[in-house]
Design an enzyme around this catalytic site. Sequence first.
Site, PDB file in Angstrom:
ATOM      1  N   VAL A  91       0.835  -1.205   0.000  1.00 31.51           N
ATOM      2  CA  VAL A  91       0.000   0.000   0.000  1.00 31.51           C
ATOM      3  C   VAL A  91       0.875   1.263   0.000  1.00 31.51           C
ATOM      4  CG1 VAL A  91      -1.968  -1.154   1.069  1.00 31.51           C
ATOM      5  CG2 VAL A  91      -0.243  -0.109   2.545  1.00 31.51           C
ATOM      6  N   HIS A 107      -4.336  -4.059  -2.869  1.00 33.87           N
ATOM      7  CA  HIS A 107      -4.784  -3.947  -1.474  1.00 33.87           C
ATOM      8  C   HIS A 107      -4.991  -2.494  -1.064  1.00 33.87           C
ATOM      9  CE1 HIS A 107      -2.980  -8.140  -0.382  1.00 33.87           C
ATOM     10  NE2 HIS A 107      -4.146  -8.231  -0.989  1.00 33.87           N
ATOM     11  N   LEU A 198      13.902 -13.287  -0.136  1.00 37.09           N
ATOM     12  CA  LEU A 198      14.992 -13.504   0.830  1.00 37.09           C
ATOM     13  C   LEU A 198      15.006 -14.950   1.316  1.00 37.09           C
ATOM     14  CD1 LEU A 198      17.097 -11.647   2.068  1.00 37.09           C
ATOM     15  CD2 LEU A 198      15.561 -11.217   3.975  1.00 37.09           C
ATOM     16  N   GLU A 199      13.809 -15.510   1.445  1.00 39.79           N
ATOM     17  CA  GLU A 199      13.717 -16.905   1.942  1.00 39.79           C
ATOM     18  C   GLU A 199      12.826 -17.690   0.977  1.00 39.79           C
ATOM     19  OE1 GLU A 199      11.398 -16.470   5.548  1.00 39.79           O
ATOM     20  OE2 GLU A 199       9.684 -15.785   4.360  1.00 39.79           O
TER      21      GLU A 199
HETATM   22  C1  BV8 Z   1     -10.560 -11.908   0.481  1.00 37.97           C
HETATM   23  C2  BV8 Z   1      -3.701  -4.180   3.538  1.00 37.97           C
HETATM   24  C3  BV8 Z   1     -12.612 -12.645  -0.450  1.00 37.97           C
HETATM   25  C4  BV8 Z   1      -3.637  -3.906   4.980  1.00 37.97           C
HETATM   26  C5  BV8 Z   1      -3.547  -6.559   3.402  1.00 37.97           C
HETATM   27  C6  BV8 Z   1      -7.997 -19.184   5.230  1.00 37.97           C
HETATM   28  C7  BV8 Z   1      -7.346 -19.687   4.125  1.00 37.97           C
HETATM   29  C8  BV8 Z   1      -7.165 -18.919   2.984  1.00 37.97           C
HETATM   30  C9  BV8 Z   1      -7.611 -17.592   2.961  1.00 37.97           C
HETATM   31  C10 BV8 Z   1      -8.236 -17.092   4.063  1.00 37.97           C
HETATM   32  C11 BV8 Z   1      -8.434 -17.873   5.190  1.00 37.97           C
HETATM   33  N1  BV8 Z   1      -9.063 -17.101   6.096  1.00 37.97           N
HETATM   34  C12 BV8 Z   1      -9.261 -15.861   5.582  1.00 37.97           C
HETATM   35  C13 BV8 Z   1      -8.778 -15.860   4.346  1.00 37.97           C
HETATM   36  C14 BV8 Z   1      -8.796 -14.749   3.399  1.00 37.97           C
HETATM   37  C15 BV8 Z   1      -7.752 -13.709   3.801  1.00 37.97           C
HETATM   38  C16 BV8 Z   1      -6.395 -14.345   3.991  1.00 37.97           C
HETATM   39  O1  BV8 Z   1      -5.724 -14.658   3.028  1.00 37.97           O
HETATM   40  N2  BV8 Z   1      -5.979 -14.503   5.254  1.00 37.97           N
HETATM   41  C17 BV8 Z   1      -4.677 -15.085   5.488  1.00 37.97           C
HETATM   42  C18 BV8 Z   1      -3.978 -14.356   6.628  1.00 37.97           C
HETATM   43  C19 BV8 Z   1      -4.871 -16.576   5.782  1.00 37.97           C
HETATM   44  N3  BV8 Z   1      -7.700 -12.807   2.687  1.00 37.97           N
HETATM   45  C20 BV8 Z   1      -8.570 -11.780   2.638  1.00 37.97           C
HETATM   46  O2  BV8 Z   1      -9.361 -11.504   3.502  1.00 37.97           O
HETATM   47  C21 BV8 Z   1      -8.532 -10.970   1.343  1.00 37.97           C
HETATM   48  N4  BV8 Z   1      -9.864 -10.851   0.848  1.00 37.97           N
HETATM   49  O3  BV8 Z   1     -10.158 -13.049   0.563  1.00 37.97           O
HETATM   50  O4  BV8 Z   1     -11.807 -11.569   0.012  1.00 37.97           O
HETATM   51  C22 BV8 Z   1     -12.630 -12.633  -1.934  1.00 37.97           C
HETATM   52  C23 BV8 Z   1     -11.434 -12.552  -2.644  1.00 37.97           C
HETATM   53  C24 BV8 Z   1     -11.478 -12.583  -4.033  1.00 37.97           C
HETATM   54  C25 BV8 Z   1     -12.694 -12.664  -4.688  1.00 37.97           C
HETATM   55  C26 BV8 Z   1     -13.869 -12.732  -3.960  1.00 37.97           C
HETATM   56  C27 BV8 Z   1     -13.843 -12.728  -2.575  1.00 37.97           C
HETATM   57  C28 BV8 Z   1      -7.997  -9.579   1.579  1.00 37.97           C
HETATM   58  C29 BV8 Z   1      -6.541  -9.658   1.957  1.00 37.97           C
HETATM   59  C30 BV8 Z   1      -5.962  -8.252   2.001  1.00 37.97           C
HETATM   60  C31 BV8 Z   1      -5.578  -7.909   3.406  1.00 37.97           C
HETATM   61  N5  BV8 Z   1      -4.850  -6.646   3.402  1.00 37.97           N
HETATM   62  N6  BV8 Z   1      -2.953  -5.388   3.315  1.00 37.97           N
HETATM   63  C32 BV8 Z   1      -2.381  -3.156   5.272  1.00 37.97           C
HETATM   64  O5  BV8 Z   1      -1.415  -3.189   4.493  1.00 37.97           O
HETATM   65  O6  BV8 Z   1      -2.395  -2.539   6.330  1.00 37.97           O
HETATM   66  S1  BV8 Z   1      -2.604  -7.935   3.431  1.00 37.97           S
HETATM   67  C33 BV8 Z   1      -1.009  -7.567   3.903  1.00 37.97           C
HETATM   68  O7  BV8 Z   1      -0.305  -8.790   3.750  1.00 37.97           O
HETATM   69  C34 BV8 Z   1      -0.230  -6.605   3.005  1.00 37.97           C
HETATM   70  O8  BV8 Z   1      -0.914  -6.186   1.859  1.00 37.97           O
HETATM   71  C35 BV8 Z   1       0.965  -7.439   2.590  1.00 37.97           C
HETATM   72  O9  BV8 Z   1       1.549  -7.049   1.424  1.00 37.97           O
HETATM   73  C36 BV8 Z   1       0.267  -8.713   2.468  1.00 37.97           C
HETATM   74  C37 BV8 Z   1       1.024  -9.931   2.222  1.00 37.97           C
HETATM   75  O10 BV8 Z   1       2.165  -9.948   3.046  1.00 37.97           O
HETATM   76  P1  BV8 Z   1       3.580  -9.903   2.303  1.00 37.97           P
HETATM   77  O11 BV8 Z   1       3.577  -8.750   1.364  1.00 37.97           O
HETATM   78  O12 BV8 Z   1       3.849 -11.228   1.741  1.00 37.97           O
HETATM   79  O13 BV8 Z   1       4.540  -9.534   3.493  1.00 37.97           O
HETATM   80  P2  BV8 Z   1       5.191 -10.532   4.535  1.00 37.97           P
HETATM   81  O14 BV8 Z   1       5.787  -9.716   5.626  1.00 37.97           O
HETATM   82  O15 BV8 Z   1       4.216 -11.619   4.859  1.00 37.97           O
HETATM   83  O16 BV8 Z   1       6.377 -11.237   3.705  1.00 37.97           O
HETATM   84  C38 BV8 Z   1       7.484 -10.489   3.282  1.00 37.97           C
HETATM   85  C39 BV8 Z   1       8.385 -11.435   2.508  1.00 37.97           C
HETATM   86  O17 BV8 Z   1       9.488 -10.671   1.999  1.00 37.97           O
HETATM   87  C40 BV8 Z   1       8.980 -12.532   3.375  1.00 37.97           C
HETATM   88  O18 BV8 Z   1       8.932 -13.768   2.670  1.00 37.97           O
HETATM   89  C41 BV8 Z   1      10.443 -12.094   3.577  1.00 37.97           C
HETATM   90  O19 BV8 Z   1      11.332 -13.203   3.633  1.00 37.97           O
HETATM   91  C42 BV8 Z   1      10.702 -11.321   2.310  1.00 37.97           C
HETATM   92  N7  BV8 Z   1      11.706 -10.254   2.453  1.00 37.97           N
HETATM   93  C43 BV8 Z   1      11.976  -9.496   3.547  1.00 37.97           C
HETATM   94  N8  BV8 Z   1      12.965  -8.617   3.254  1.00 37.97           N
HETATM   95  C44 BV8 Z   1      13.292  -8.828   1.950  1.00 37.97           C
HETATM   96  C45 BV8 Z   1      12.501  -9.868   1.437  1.00 37.97           C
HETATM   97  N9  BV8 Z   1      12.609 -10.322   0.180  1.00 37.97           N
HETATM   98  C46 BV8 Z   1      13.516  -9.714  -0.611  1.00 37.97           C
HETATM   99  N10 BV8 Z   1      14.318  -8.705  -0.198  1.00 37.97           N
HETATM  100  C47 BV8 Z   1      14.239  -8.245   1.064  1.00 37.97           C
HETATM  101  N11 BV8 Z   1      15.054  -7.241   1.461  1.00 37.97           N
END
Ligand code: BV8
Length: 226
Positions: A91, A107, A198-199
């Site tokens: 975002v 998002h 990274l991982e």
């Molecule tokens: C939806 C805005 C219906 C907020 C965000 C059970 C199973 C499956 C799904 C679900 C479930 N229960 C609920 C759900 C659905 C839910 C979901 O997925 N929950 C998860 C937690 C299980 N999803 C939703 O509710 C979505 N909506 O499903 O609606 C629908 C959908 C489609 C069609 C019809 C109906 C809405 C999800 C959106 C939520 N909002 N963001 C805010 O930002 O404040 S999500 C939030 O997580 C951010 O957007 C973020 O980007 C996103 C994902 O996280 P990552 O970007 O991956 O970040 P993370 O820290 O996890 O990882 C970073 C990675 O980078 C790591 O791997 C790390 O190693 C690496 N890294 C670190 N440093 C570096 C690096 N890599 C390279 N270089 C580096 N230097």
Amino acid sequence: MNGKIVILTGAGISAESGIKTFRDADGLWENEPVQVVATPEGFEKDPKRVINFYDERRRVLKNAEPNAAHHALVKLEEMYSDNFLLITQNVDDLHQRAGSKRIIPMHGELLKVRCLGAKEHIMSCTENQPEKCPECGAKMRPHIVWFGEIPFEMERIQKALAECALFAYIGTSGVVYPAAGFKQIAKMSGARVVCLNLEEVGGGYTDEFIQGKAGDIVPRWVDGLK
Ligand code: BV8
């Protein structure tokens, strides 16, 4: 490479710009549980806490700059033009500030807020969220997709995934759906799937994994696509 190229980015691409990721140690969700600050229910229950969470992230973003990975993706967009689409889960506005144009912030956007009135007025916000909508006086909320809400432009995304020949996901832990399912859709459509992170993140459907910090590996990967 012929055909379309679709890129998905997550918080990891902004880490070297000083923006906290979500799930790494001292990540964003450490102090603020997701269900409190990133769900409609949490906003309903304690709007002030949610608004403060996003106001603070806007303050941090003001001092951040795009890094080499953001700039490399702009170069890739220039190389592939209409055959390029960047989907970001982030975002922050670092991709946009680097010059990305063909981008879907699925998002939402931290630097925008929208009102809860009938017209859902959307406006820019670089500091604290205003109390009331200047257009209609309604309450305001961050223009962010919270858990349980539907991400933006899902049809356009599905179409691009169905047509892509190369899908790369960068800096994402692949935990959040529907974004985490994009690599499967791309693979089923016949695309080559590359992970730059990274991982190593599981979930299969990946042909190549390039490990390292985005600022190092993304520019090198883009240069290799020339
Ligand atoms: C939806 C805005 C219906 C907020 C965000 C059970 C199973 C499956 C799904 C679900 C479930 N229960 C609920 C759900 C659905 C839910 C979901 O997925 N929950 C998860 C937690 C299980 N999803 C939703 O509710 C979505 N909506 O499903 O609606 C629908 C959908 C489609 C069609 C019809 C109906 C809405 C999800 C959106 C939520 N909002 N963001 C805010 O930002 O404040 S999500 C939030 O997580 C951010 O957007 C973020 O980007 C996103 C994902 O996280 P990552 O970007 O991956 O970040 P993370 O820290 O996890 O990882 C970073 C990675 O980078 C790591 O791997 C790390 O190693 C690496 N890294 C670190 N440093 C570096 C690096 N890599 C390279 N270089 C580096 N230097």
